[in-house]
Scaffold this motif. Structure first.
Motif, PDB file in Angstrom:
ATOM      1  N   PHE A  61       0.897  -1.133  -0.049  1.00  0.00           N
ATOM      2  CA  PHE A  61      -0.044  -0.062  -0.131  1.00  0.00           C
ATOM      3  C   PHE A  61       0.847   1.373  -0.203  1.00  0.00           C
ATOM      4  N   ARG A  62       0.637   2.231  -0.910  1.00  0.00           N
ATOM      5  CA  ARG A  62       1.102   3.626  -0.728  1.00  0.00           C
ATOM      6  C   ARG A  62       0.259   4.441  -0.631  1.00  0.00           C
ATOM      7  N   GLU A  63       0.191   5.269   0.644  1.00  0.00           N
ATOM      8  CA  GLU A  63      -0.702   6.217   0.954  1.00  0.00           C
ATOM      9  C   GLU A  63      -0.436   7.568  -0.180  1.00  0.00           C
ATOM     10  N   ASP A  64      -1.608   7.989  -0.456  1.00  0.00           N
ATOM     11  CA  ASP A  64      -1.927   9.284  -1.129  1.00  0.00           C
ATOM     12  C   ASP A  64      -2.978  10.317  -0.465  1.00  0.00           C
ATOM     13  N   GLU A  65      -2.539  11.195   0.179  1.00  0.00           N
ATOM     14  CA  GLU A  65      -3.572  11.964   1.099  1.00  0.00           C
ATOM     15  C   GLU A  65      -4.278  13.156   0.076  1.00  0.00           C
ATOM     16  N   THR A  66      -3.707  13.145  -1.086  1.00  0.00           N
ATOM     17  CA  THR A  66      -4.536  13.949  -2.050  1.00  0.00           C
ATOM     18  C   THR A  66      -5.600  13.385  -2.584  1.00  0.00           C
ATOM     19  N   LEU A  67      -5.960  11.895  -2.629  1.00  0.00           N
ATOM     20  CA  LEU A  67      -6.916  11.388  -3.020  1.00  0.00           C
ATOM     21  C   LEU A  67      -8.374  11.504  -2.283  1.00  0.00           C
ATOM     22  N   PHE A  68      -9.326  12.177  -2.928  1.00  0.00           N
ATOM     23  CA  PHE A  68     -10.730  12.436  -2.304  1.00  0.00           C
ATOM     24  C   PHE A  68     -10.395  12.779  -0.830  1.00  0.00           C
ATOM     25  N   SER A  69      -9.616  13.880  -0.570  1.00  0.00           N
ATOM     26  CA  SER A  69      -9.254  14.392   0.592  1.00  0.00           C
ATOM     27  C   SER A  69     -10.389  14.967   1.225  1.00  0.00           C
ATOM     28  N   SER A  70     -11.368  15.647   0.557  1.00  0.00           N
ATOM     29  CA  SER A  70     -12.522  16.461   1.090  1.00  0.00           C
ATOM     30  C   SER A  70     -13.485  15.287   1.723  1.00  0.00           C
ATOM     31  N   TRP A  71     -13.597  14.265   1.001  1.00  0.00           N
ATOM     32  CA  TRP A  71     -14.325  13.137   1.496  1.00  0.00           C
ATOM     33  C   TRP A  71     -13.962  12.461   2.660  1.00  0.00           C
ATOM     34  N   ARG A  72     -12.787  12.178   2.568  1.00  0.00           N
ATOM     35  CA  ARG A  72     -12.145  11.563   3.832  1.00  0.00           C
ATOM     36  C   ARG A  72     -12.011  12.418   5.039  1.00  0.00           C
ATOM     37  N   LEU A  81     -15.201   7.779  10.946  1.00  0.00           N
ATOM     38  CA  LEU A  81     -14.811   6.485   9.888  1.00  0.00           C
ATOM     39  C   LEU A  81     -13.149   6.962   9.689  1.00  0.00           C
ATOM     40  N   PRO A  82     -12.294   6.124  10.187  1.00  0.00           N
ATOM     41  CA  PRO A  82     -11.032   6.388   9.947  1.00  0.00           C
ATOM     42  C   PRO A  82     -10.661   5.812   8.561  1.00  0.00           C
ATOM     43  N   ILE A  83     -10.219   6.227   7.500  1.00  0.00           N
ATOM     44  CA  ILE A  83      -9.912   5.811   6.288  1.00  0.00           C
ATOM     45  C   ILE A  83      -8.729   6.212   5.853  1.00  0.00           C
ATOM     46  N   ARG A  84      -7.869   5.238   5.245  1.00  0.00           N
ATOM     47  CA  ARG A  84      -6.621   5.947   4.723  1.00  0.00           C
ATOM     48  C   ARG A  84      -6.853   5.639   2.992  1.00  0.00           C
ATOM     49  N   ILE A  85      -6.501   6.378   2.195  1.00  0.00           N
ATOM     50  CA  ILE A  85      -6.520   6.254   0.730  1.00  0.00           C
ATOM     51  C   ILE A  85      -5.229   6.246   0.042  1.00  0.00           C
ATOM     52  N   GLY A  86      -4.998   5.436  -0.882  1.00  0.00           N
ATOM     53  CA  GLY A  86      -3.924   5.270  -1.704  1.00  0.00           C
ATOM     54  C   GLY A  86      -3.905   4.529  -2.773  1.00  0.00           C
ATOM     55  N   ARG A  87      -2.847   3.863  -3.204  1.00  0.00           N
ATOM     56  CA  ARG A  87      -2.727   3.007  -4.356  1.00  0.00           C
ATOM     57  C   ARG A  87      -2.270   1.545  -4.052  1.00  0.00           C
ATOM     58  N   TRP A  88      -2.735   0.572  -4.615  1.00  0.00           N
ATOM     59  CA  TRP A  88      -2.372  -0.674  -4.227  1.00  0.00           C
ATOM     60  C   TRP A  88      -1.065  -1.122  -5.354  1.00  0.00           C
ATOM     61  N   LYS A  89      -0.031  -1.286  -4.581  1.00  0.00           N
ATOM     62  CA  LYS A  89       1.132  -1.344  -5.314  1.00  0.00           C
ATOM     63  C   LYS A  89       1.365  -2.744  -6.280  1.00  0.00           C
ATOM     64  N   PRO A  91       0.360  -4.283 -10.370  1.00  0.00           N
ATOM     65  CA  PRO A  91       0.264  -3.847 -11.739  1.00  0.00           C
ATOM     66  C   PRO A  91      -1.266  -2.896 -11.963  1.00  0.00           C
ATOM     67  N   GLY A  92      -1.291  -1.772 -12.531  1.00  0.00           N
ATOM     68  CA  GLY A  92      -2.609  -1.119 -12.713  1.00  0.00           C
ATOM     69  C   GLY A  92      -2.608  -0.094 -11.521  1.00  0.00           C
ATOM     70  N   GLU A  93      -2.260  -0.172 -10.271  1.00  0.00           N
ATOM     71  CA  GLU A  93      -2.105   0.717  -9.135  1.00  0.00           C
ATOM     72  C   GLU A  93      -3.535   1.417  -9.022  1.00  0.00           C
ATOM     73  N   PRO A  94      -4.561   0.610  -8.660  1.00  0.00           N
ATOM     74  CA  PRO A  94      -5.732   1.088  -8.583  1.00  0.00           C
ATOM     75  C   PRO A  94      -5.668   1.781  -7.151  1.00  0.00           C
ATOM     76  N   ILE A  95      -7.014   2.473  -6.942  1.00  0.00           N
ATOM     77  CA  ILE A  95      -7.093   3.308  -5.557  1.00  0.00           C
ATOM     78  C   ILE A  95      -7.575   2.327  -4.537  1.00  0.00           C
ATOM     79  N   VAL A  96      -7.380   2.351  -3.385  1.00  0.00           N
ATOM     80  CA  VAL A  96      -7.553   1.620  -2.294  1.00  0.00           C
ATOM     81  C   VAL A  96      -8.262   2.608  -1.248  1.00  0.00           C
ATOM     82  N   PHE A  97      -9.230   2.141  -0.536  1.00  0.00           N
ATOM     83  CA  PHE A  97      -9.374   2.510   0.930  1.00  0.00           C
ATOM     84  C   PHE A  97      -9.117   1.611   1.899  1.00  0.00           C
ATOM     85  N   LEU A  98      -8.443   2.022   2.793  1.00  0.00           N
ATOM     86  CA  LEU A  98      -8.207   0.780   3.897  1.00  0.00           C
ATOM     87  C   LEU A  98      -8.970   1.701   5.230  1.00  0.00           C
TER      88      LEU A  98
END
Length: 570
Positions: A61-72, A81-89, A91-98
């Motif tokens: 997991f690679r966190e990216d605090e710029t993704l959907f920051s307002s919603w988070r 709701l404590p959510i971390r948002i980033g990319r799954w490392k 192929p394709g690197e989709p968005i992930v909500f942990l």
């Protein structure tokens, strides 16, 4: 009613305990399928997984605090709701909500009461991982609802996809609280079917006489079976991974899957050409070196390297049968090559063997004292890592019971690797795939295997494989590629049932014996045949089954909503 081919999702949520959390085969399903889904639904596919890492970050997991920051921020402040948002490392690197879910344990009884009142989910006898999985699943449902409402997706085609009983509570939550979302539930293996098989009961001969609810009570599986069954029966589309498991679902869960969605594989990262040759040479060198340091003598460089791997499900994965087949093999005459058989299944270990590490780390192995090597290796000549309770380990007990000794005169050597192979096991320090490519053959004589990624991965890496008709991949391969007798086309799918254990062991031994008589050039042709079969089982070919499932989920949700609206106005 015909389903409109244009009935496709605008947004996809996919929930699993194994998102950025590598536990078993479902991680492989999701992480390899992510690439093609990201290409089709660019950043409108969101994977949701558990945030269980604490201070130690998930390596995937690679966190990216710029993704959907307002919603988070909104979800954290207004909905707790404590959510971390980033990319799954991957192929394709989709968005992930942990999502963190510990706070929901305080509401556990209320959540279980709600599921009982709404759907009849029986959580009374729940224990262990049921609580953790269900609190995560409930939190994931809140995450989906929060994102959906914050971004006003009511006019969009939205699908939420749930994997395994662990996300059953998400399916039921979304169905109740966000009914406009189309729901899709996939069982990769029924919890009660796996339990029946794992408890040494004959699953296949007696399937039609088993009652799923009754067996769940008998095997103390009521809670998991109940939530899985209710999720399967209350979603818009229900899928499973093979025809074998579809029959299991129809009887034990009492719903026939709408679509069978076989598991594909992402081949982009598999080395090709000269890179493949170098990777194979490196892997063989490592495997042979470890084997030699363990047994205390030289092994011929042309020895056949055979592997079985997977979860430590001794009967279900056919580990018992593999060892018995190796025992038959060593008694066969005219074997021209030594065989080194690796059992690569994670067990309960203290850590890598210090004496083995010392020998592997010697700058000049030739100067290592033979007496030291022999005294330490003779104490534990089979295992690369120190087991917590070796006297209770089923693999070790069977190896010793059959009289294996790994002596120089023995033509078949047994090497047990009871560690996860993530690249930091302390002995090989290479990931599983980097070792797999070095084997000459793999053997997966499974008794219970809804799909079977291990044989699938093997052929993808050009390793000829043996599997059985009780594996979903084996059934697929029998239809698509296993046309020749024996291993000639890169795979052999052996018929297995509740009563032919001994015959399967004999057949495996005979196939490996035959392989030991082949030249290096003949073995190379087998590897090419294996790779050709894998080319027909990648995600580029299999994603169409998921697209069909998405269409059915949306179509059925439209019907459900129309019926609900009709009842409302009447």
């Amino acid at each position: 009613m015909e389903i409109d081919a244009r009935c496709t999702p605008d947004y996809l949520f996919e929930v699993s305990w194994e998102v950025c959390n590598k536990v078993g085969g479902i991680y492989t399903v999701l992480s390899t399928r992510a690439n093609i889904l990201q290409k089709i639904h660019k950043d409108r596919i969101f994977f949701i997984g558990p945030d269980v890492w604490g201070e130690q970050e998930s390596p995937w997991f690679r966190e990216d605090e710029t993704l959907f920051s307002s919603w988070r921020e909104f979800a954290a402040i207004n909905q707790h709701l404590p959510i971390r948002i980033g990319r799954w490392k991957v192929p394709g690197e989709p968005i992930v909500f942990l999502v963190r879910f510990n706070a929901f344990f305080e509401k556990q009884n209320d959540i279980y009461t709600e599921m009982w009142m709404d759907y009849g989910v029986d959580s009374i006898a729940a224990y262990g991982d049921y609580h953790e999985a269900t609190m995560f699943a409930y939190a994931a449902g809140l995450v989906i609802e929060s994102f959906y409402r914050f971004h006003h997706l009511e006019a969009e085609n939205v699908i939420a996809h749930f994997n395994e009983w662990m996300t059953g509570a998400t399916a039921l939550y979304v169905r109740k609280h966000v009914p406009k979302i189309a729901t899709l539930f996939t069982t990769h293996a029924t919890s009660i079917g796996r339990s029946i098989a794992g408890n040494h009961l004959p699953l296949y001969d007696h399937l039609q006489v088993y009652n799923g609810d009754q067996m769940a009570r008998k095997l103390n599986m009521t809670a998991k079976h109940s939530i899985e069954k209710k999720a399967a029966r209350h979603v818009d589309c229900f899928t499973t991974v093979s025809d074998i498991t579809a029959a299991e679902c129809a009887h034990l869960l009492q719903r026939q899957p709408d679509v069978v969605t076989p598991n594909g594989f992402e081949k982009d990262f598999i080395p090709k050409g000269a890179h493949h040759s170098r990777a194979r040479k490196k892997a063989r060198k490592m495997l042979l070196n470890v084997a030699e340091k363990m047994v205390g003598h030289t092994i011929h460089p042309d020895a056949l390297l055979i592997a079985t791997s997977g979860r430590y499900e001794y009967k279900n994965k056919g580990i018992d049968l593999f060892i018995d087949a190796m025992n038959l093999l060593r008694k066969m005459p005219q074997q021209t090559k030594d065989v080194v058989a690796f059992i690569m299944v994670p067990g309960w270990v203290k850590g890598p063997r210090k004496d083995l590490q010392a020998r592997l780390w010697e700058d000049n192995p030739a100067q290592t004292g033979n007496s030291s090597m022999e005294s330490t290796s003779s104490d534990c000549p089979f295992t690369t890592h120190e087991l917590m309770e070796p006297q209770h380990d089923m693999v070790m007990n069977q190896i010793r019971h059959l009289g294996f000794c790994n002596a120089e005169k023995e033509r078949v050597k047994m090497i047990f690797v009871p560690s996860y192979l993530n690249g930091d096991d302390g002995i090989f320090n290479l990931p599983y795939y980097d070792l797999l490519i070095g084997f000459d053959m793999s053997v997966f004589p499974s008794y219970y295997e809804p799909w079977g990624y291990t044989p699938h991965e093997s052929v993808a890496f050009s390793v000829p494989t043996i599997t059985t008709t009780l594996a979903g991949f084996g059934v697929w391969a029998k239809k698509e590629g296993d046309k020749k007798e024996g291993i000639g086309d890169g795979i052999e799918v052996i018929h297995r049932d509740d009563d032919n254990y001994a015959e399967v062991a004999e057949e495996i031994a005979a196939i490996i014996h035959d392989l030991s008589l082949k030249s290096n050039e003949q073995v190379k042709l087998l590897r090419q045949s294996a790779a050709a079969l894998a080319d027909r089982a990648d995600w580029a070919h299999f994603i169409r089954y998921y697209e069909e499932a998405y269409r059915k989920a949306l179509h059925n949700s439209f019907i459900r909503l129309s019926y609900r609206y009709k009842l409302k106005i009447e």
